[in-house]
Structures are given as structure tokens and as C-alpha cells.
Design a protein around this motif. Structure first.
Motif, short mmCIF file in Angstrom:
data_model
loop_
_atom_site.label_atom_id
_atom_site.label_comp_id
_atom_site.label_asym_id
_atom_site.label_seq_id
_atom_site.Cartn_x
_atom_site.Cartn_y
_atom_site.Cartn_z
N LYS A 69 -0.04 3.76 1.19
CA LYS A 69 -0.16 4.68 2.16
C LYS A 69 0.65 4.36 3.42
O LYS A 69 0.70 5.28 4.40
CB LYS A 69 -1.77 4.50 2.72
N ASP A 113 -6.00 1.06 6.37
CA ASP A 113 -7.05 2.01 5.93
C ASP A 113 -7.90 1.87 7.47
O ASP A 113 -8.28 3.25 7.70
CB ASP A 113 -7.95 1.67 4.91
N GLU A 126 -2.03 5.67 8.11
CA GLU A 126 -1.15 6.56 7.42
C GLU A 126 -1.11 7.91 8.20
O GLU A 126 -0.46 9.05 7.79
CB GLU A 126 -1.95 7.11 6.00
N THR A 154 0.79 -1.33 -0.09
CA THR A 154 0.18 0.11 -0.13
C THR A 154 0.95 1.06 -0.01
O THR A 154 1.67 1.36 0.83
CB THR A 154 -0.86 -0.10 1.16
N ARG A 170 3.26 4.19 6.18
CA ARG A 170 4.10 5.64 6.60
C ARG A 170 5.39 5.06 7.44
O ARG A 170 5.08 4.13 8.13
CB ARG A 170 3.09 6.63 7.42
#
Length: 412
Positions: free
Chosen positions: A189, A404, A409, A187, A191
Motif C-alpha cells: 500500500k 493503515d 495510501e 507493505t 504510495r
């Protein structure tokens, strides 16, 4: 002078240009006022090449000679790193395991540390040496033979030296720029974390994250060694990488720190096993002796004195597990109707020290998976993690959905 330990993995020293790049990072820390201990791995691919030569020469090799051969890759890197630093005007000397001496057990191929005396290296620092370049992954047994620590042992060597020399920090240079909330390849996203607690990193490492070797994190947690994970291929600043530290150093963190996965898992079920005292020992004793790495374990409700026992293991250990169970049944120590192996499973885990004080993590995890139509086969939990076994084809979808759901993120 304060001491800093710096470890460079195989990709970081893959050729002479990369060794020069690593040496420049070492020079920067010397200029910052540190005495530096550098731990090096073999150049990328060299250990595999040496292992291949051993297997081709002698499939049933003597483990003592195996260690003598495969440890030579680190010796070459250490010498080249020391020469490079000397050419740059940084006084350096290479050290093989026996020269320190790094004292280990006699378990060739899987040795453990006994002691790392400081005397020899401290004496050289006192004489003006600024960098000790130590061959990672190796030591010397009480019998005086070269030993190796198992794959990934250079990380463990680095942490052990940081503990022995009371280093200010242990910097692990690799091909990634830190620890992420999950695999960035799955992904976008994902971090990078500025800090992560020892316990979280240990769980992530043991659950499939490849950034740090599990034994090195265990050692860092035991001796409170501050670890920093950095990229060899980027300029380093004081805020670079991810710091692995005690949770008291982390002011605020998300409830879940990261999502880990292990792609190649198998679910094995012994059907209709006698439900009696000692049955678990009769099953998992032979599996342990066969070298099967059992993870999740679930026992069903007993009916009429019979029960089903389910466990997970790496998919490449299924044949070994089947053989161990068949041999145990032949000996009469266990009795079961059938052994069913599901080789198409993956393990997904959420990890975070915040789970200790926050309710609802499991409910949110299961709801996120249910929303994507992902069925859960097995569930296990600990104080700071929840792991589930699912169909492998849903692995990436599950990682993305959980990332998610917990909004990883976003920083805390």
C-alpha cells in the motif's frame, strides 16, 4: 543558460550500458537548454572493493592514503561518463575534486565543505562545454591532499554544487522512483509522494529511510535547493519522482507523511545510577567519545537518590557502549548496579509537518500498536515526529499497522 545538477549513484553507473543510459538522460536536459553539472559515484561495488584492498594491505592505515585510494572509483566513472557524452556529440569534460577545486577540511574520511569556487567550471561553460562531470565524494584539503566526505558523500556533493551554482534544481538519480510513505517491500500500500518538505525528508532520512543521505538534505534545507529523487531506469517526465522542497510549495498534505523504521536497534539501561547534578554528562560524555550514536534517552523517577537511565543505540555499537560505561565506572565518574542490553529492538517512527497543528497523532499511533498486541519499550517525540522502540519481531507488523491507521495510501 540555467544550470541543472544531476547525480547518479553507484547502481545507476554500474557498467558501461548503465553509464550510456545515464548519459542519455543528461543529453535530454542539455537539449532542454541547460548547462549541466553531473555528479557521479563509483561504479556499484567498486568503493567496497577499494576499501577491502586498503584494509588487507594496512589494517592501521594512514587516512590520507585511504582517501587517495577510495576516491579513485569516482574518477573512473567521471572519465567514462565524459567520454560517453562526447561520443554522443555532447561537449563534456570530467573534473576531479582538486581540479574544481572542491575545498574541504582536513578531516580525512569525513571532510566537510569549505568552498566550491565557480571560476574554472564557469570558464569552460563559456567556452562551449555543456556538461561538467564531477567526481563525487571527494575534495582537496588546505594542505593539498585528496579528501573524502564519508559514505553517501556524492549526494552531499550534488547539493553543494547546486547551491554554489544557483542551480534551478538538483536531480538525484537512484534505483527507486521517488520517496514513498514507507518501504514498499513491507507493505504494497506504500504510495509514492509527489512532494515532501525538507524537514520531513530530513527526519525520515535520519530515522532509517535510505533514499537520501542525511547531510545532503540538511544542506538542501539550509540553501533552499530543490531536490528531485528519480529512478535511473525509467523514462523521465516533468511529473516523475518526488520533489523535496519548502513546505510553502506544498498546498495540502496528510498529517503524517510517512512511516520510517530502523531494524537494528538496542535498548541499554544503566540500573541504579546516582541521581545527582552532572550524572547525564558523566554518562553521555564517555559514550560520545567512544563514538556511540545515542538516540532515545529516558530517565526514570528517582528513588532514595538512585535512578535508572535508558538509551538506545545501533546494535553494532553495544560492545563499545558497554566498554565506555565500564571504564567510566572504573574511573569513579559514574556508579551503577548493572548495565542491561536488549539487542532485539527496532525503532518505528511516524513523521509529518501536519503534526504541528493536529492533535491526537500519538493517541492514534499507540492505539494502532496496542490493537496488534505490540508493547512499547521507549517513546520519544519532537515537533514533527513520534518514535517508539519495540521488539524487532513486530517491526513489519508495526509499519503495516501504522500505515493503515493513518491511511497513508490515500493522497491528501
Amino acid at each position: 543558460m540555467p544550470t541543472l545538477v544531476m547525480k547518479f549513484g553507484g547502481t545507476s553507473v554500474a557498467d558501461l550500458a548503465r553509464i550510456k543510459n545515464a548519459a542519455m538522460k543528461v543529453q535530454r536536459e542539455v537539449d532542454n537548454g541547460y548547462d549541466v553539472i553531473v555528479i557521479v559515484s563509483a561504479m556499484s561495488g567498486k568503493t567496497n572493493e577499494l576499501v577491502g584492498w586498503v584494509n588487507e594491505t594496512s589494517p592501521l592505515y594512514d587516512a590520507r592514503e585511504y582517501d587517495a585510494i577510495v576516491s579513485s572509483g569516482e574518477n573512473v566513472t567521471a572519465g567514462l561518463m565524459a567520454l560517453t557524452l562526447d561520443e554522443m556529440g555532447v561537449p563534456a569534460r570530467s573534473w576531479q575534486g582538486w581540479q574544481v577545486p572542491i575545498q574541504t577540511t582536513s578531516a580525512h574520511g569525513a571532510a566537510r565543505f569549505l568552498d566550491i569556487p565557480r571560476k574554472n567550471i564557469d570558464a569552460k561553460f563559456a567556452e562551449g562545454m555543456k556538461v561538467a562531470v564531477v567526481a563525487g565524494f571527494q575534495g582537496v584539503s588546505p594542505e593539498g591532499r585528496i579528501t573524502t566526505l564519508g559514505r553517501g558523500g556524492s549526494d552531499t556533493t550534488a547539493v553543494a554544487f547546486a547551491a554554489a551554482f544557483d542551480a534551478e534544481r538538483c536531480d538525484i538519480y537512484t534505483d527507486v522512483d521517488g520517496v514513498y510513505t514507507t518501504d514498499p517491500r513491507i507493505t504494497s500500500k506504500a504510495r509514492k509522494l509527489d512532494k515532501i518538505a525538507y524537514e520531513e525528508m530530513l527526519e525520515l532520512a535520519s530515522l532509517g529511510a535510505k533514499v537520501l543521505q542525511t547531510r545532503s538534505v540538511e544542506l538542501a534545507m539550509r540553501f533552499k535547493v530543490r531536490l528531485r529523487v528519480l529512478s535511473s531506469f525509467e523514462d523521465v517526465t516533468d511529473t516523475s519522482g518526488t520533489l523535496v522542497c519548502g513546505e510553502e510549495e506544498i498546498m495540502e498534505s496528510n498529517v503524517v507523511a510517512g512511516v520510517a523504521y530502523s531494524r537494528d536497534e538496542a535498548k541499554m539501561t544503566l540500573i541504579s545510577v546516582a541521581d545527582r547534578p552532572g550524572i547525564a554528562a558523566a554518562i553521555f560524555g564517555p559514550l560520545s567519545e567512544a563514538g556511540v550514536n545515542v538516540d532515545m534517552i529516558v530517565q526514570n523517577i528517582s528513588e532514595e537518590g538512585r535512578t535508572d537511565m535508558t538509551f538506545s543505540c545501533p546494535v553494532d555499537q553495544v560492545l563499545r557502549a558497554e566498554k565506555a560505561m565500564q571504564e567510566a565506572q572504573a574511573k569513579g565518574s559514574i556508579n551503577f548496579h548493572d548495565l542491561v542490553a536488549d539487542k532485539d529492538a527496532a525503532k518505528i517512527s511516524v513523521v509529518g509537518i501536519g503534526m504541528r497543528s493536529h492533535a491526537g497523532v500519538a493517541a492514534k499511533m499507540f492505539a494502532a500498536l496496542a490493537k496488534e498486541g505490540i508493547n512499547i519499550k521507549v517513546i520519544t517525540t519532537s515537533e514533527i515526529k513520534i518514535s517508539v522502540l519495540i521488539d524487532r519481531k513486530y517491526m513489519e507488523l508495526a509499519v503495516q499497522a501504522l500505515h493503515d491507521a493513518f491511511e497513508l495510501e490515500k493522497a491528501a
